[in-house]
Design an enzyme around this catalytic site. Structure first.
Site, short mmCIF file in Angstrom:
data_model
loop_
_atom_site.label_atom_id
_atom_site.label_comp_id
_atom_site.label_asym_id
_atom_site.label_seq_id
_atom_site.Cartn_x
_atom_site.Cartn_y
_atom_site.Cartn_z
N ARG A 1 0.85 -1.22 0.00
CA ARG A 1 0.00 0.00 0.00
C ARG A 1 0.88 1.26 0.00
NH1 ARG A 1 -3.15 -3.67 -0.83
NH2 ARG A 1 -4.74 -4.42 0.62
N GLU B 1 -14.50 -13.98 9.06
CA GLU B 1 -14.34 -13.46 7.69
C GLU B 1 -14.04 -14.57 6.69
OE1 GLU B 1 -11.23 -10.55 7.09
OE2 GLU B 1 -11.77 -10.28 4.99
N LYS C 1 -18.07 -11.03 8.48
CA LYS C 1 -17.44 -10.13 7.51
C LYS C 1 -17.28 -10.88 6.18
CE LYS C 1 -13.27 -7.48 6.63
NZ LYS C 1 -12.33 -6.50 7.17
N SER D 1 -14.27 -4.85 1.33
CA SER D 1 -14.43 -4.21 0.02
C SER D 1 -13.80 -5.06 -1.09
CB SER D 1 -13.89 -2.79 0.01
OG SER D 1 -12.54 -2.70 0.38
N GLY D 2 -12.75 -5.81 -0.78
CA GLY D 2 -12.28 -6.87 -1.67
C GLY D 2 -11.71 -6.47 -3.02
N GLY D 3 -11.38 -5.19 -3.22
CA GLY D 3 -10.83 -4.78 -4.51
C GLY D 3 -11.80 -3.94 -5.32
N ARG E 1 -9.31 -1.24 1.96
CA ARG E 1 -8.92 -0.42 0.80
C ARG E 1 -9.94 0.65 0.45
NH1 ARG E 1 -7.62 -5.63 -2.68
NH2 ARG E 1 -8.91 -6.46 -1.00
P1 13P Z 1 -10.57 -4.83 2.04
O1 13P Z 1 -11.80 -4.00 2.38
O2 13P Z 1 -9.46 -4.03 1.46
O3 13P Z 1 -10.93 -6.06 1.26
O4 13P Z 1 -9.94 -5.32 3.41
C1 13P Z 1 -10.71 -5.79 4.41
C2 13P Z 1 -9.97 -6.81 5.19
O5 13P Z 1 -9.80 -6.69 6.37
C3 13P Z 1 -9.47 -8.00 4.49
O6 13P Z 1 -9.12 -8.96 5.41
#
Ligand code: 13P
Length: 337
Positions: free
Chosen positions: A34, A178, A220, A261-263, A291
């Site tokens: 990042r 998650e 999550k 958010s996953g990308g 992200r």
């Molecule tokens: P993102 O929202 O960037 O996908 O990250 C969340 C997260 O904690 C991934 O483990």
């Protein structure tokens, strides 16, 4: 307070109808990636300065109710010597901690991964509690191919999540569970829907087997999305598929579903959350974005002390827009207001 009361208090402090969770728990290799996007070296001091900036943003607690930290951050202090976990709680943002140790190849399958970190977890949790953590996070990942995830992967990953969650609850720590179905690939949205549903069935079966109290956990998950290399889907299609899967697979006893958010781009992640909330369900439907909250912040900050205010404004803007979206009140024209 007994353990169950402590768990309930943490849920009460984290779950409401307008706030969400900030994921700031990037491991060292991830934060390095990042920071590389703004040509900044990942030193301990830069990581401390960045995470101080996030948590000291005035007013963040109006939109954010919890922050997921990386182990290193729990021991770090702001410029005037206050522990960052305390800085968060001063704004009524509950501090939590990522406790998994990343992924490795799942033996016995081709192409699936499994998450490490159960060894010594209870002992580590005790030290995290002493440092102020009240919730934890553990992530399992699932790639989609024609043959993945395998049945073995669905079963083995669910077991890990459930073992982790039960260990947390025994110690009075709220588990964020998650299971992330990745966006990589050219699969369509129907295939993501099918896999996400299978993943969630396996996860909830294992959670029940391990005696996890559903009222005292947060889910999550990913949204149901087409693969990155497939045609895009519109927000209505995404929201309908996402809610359809959750209605089938996530018991109403779970108080809150906080998406990763996953990308997705920050704007996409907000629009999709808004449309999901316009359909709604028996759970709170909020964020646990990494992200999608932080990209604009890093871009504004650039590692430069003179840009701190601009970076804080960028964070507050995304946090506020996602707060509106999780109430179904977001409109794209607010992006430029
Ligand atoms: P993102 O929202 O960037 O996908 O990250 C969340 C997260 O904690 C991934 O483990």
């Amino acid at each position: 307070m007994n353990t169950s009361q402590r768990l309930q208090q943490t849920i009460n402090d984290m779950v409401d109808d307008h706030r969400g969770i900030l994921a700031a728990d990037e491991s060292e290799p991830t934060i390095k990636k990042r920071f590389a996007t703004i040509n900044l070296e990942s030193t301990e001091e830069n990581r401390r300065a960045y995470r101080s900036l996030l948590l000291e943003t005035p007013g963040l607690g109006d939109f954010i109710s919890g922050v997921i930290l990386f182990e290193e951050t729990l021991g770090q202090k702001n410029a005037v010597g206050t522990l960052l976990a305390e800085v968060a709680w001063n704004q009524k943002i509950v501090p939590g901690i990522k406790v998994d140790k990343g992924t490795e190849k799942l033996v016995g399958s081709s192409g699936d991964l499994i998450t490490k970190g159960l060894d010594g977890l209870a002992d580590r949790l005790i030290t995290y509690i002493e440092k102020g953590a009240r919730f934890a996070k553990w992530r399992e990942v699932y790639s989609i191919t024609a043959t993945n995830p395998t049945q073995l992967s669905l079963h083995a990953n669910a077991e890990k999540l459930a073992h982790y969650a039960a260990t947390c609850q025994e110690l009075g720590v709220v588990p964020i569970v998650e299971p992330e179905v990745l966006m990589d690939g050219d699969h369509d949205i129907d295939r993501c829907e099918e896999v996400t549903e299978q993943v969630l069935y396996a996860v909830f079966k294992a959670l029940l087997q391990y005696g996890v109290t559903l009222e005292h956990m947060i889910l999550k998950p990913n949204m149901v999305l087409p693969g990155k290399d497939c045609r895009t889907a519109d927000p209505d299609e995404i929201a309908e598929a996402t809610i359809r899967v959750f209605r089938r697979a996530v018991p109403a006893a779970v108080p809150s579903i906080n998406f990763l958010s996953g990308g997705q781009s920050p704007e996409e992640a907000t629009v999709n959350l808004n449309t999901i909330n316009q359909i709604g369900g028996p759970w709170q439907l909020s964020i646990s974005y990494g992200r999608a909250l932080q990209q604009p912040v890093l871009k504004a900050w650039q590692g430069n002390i003179e840009n701190i205010e601009a970076a804080e404004i960028a964070l507050l803007k995304r946090a506020r827009l996602n707060s509106l979206a999780r109430q179904g009140h977001y409109k794209p024209n607010l992006e430029t207001d």
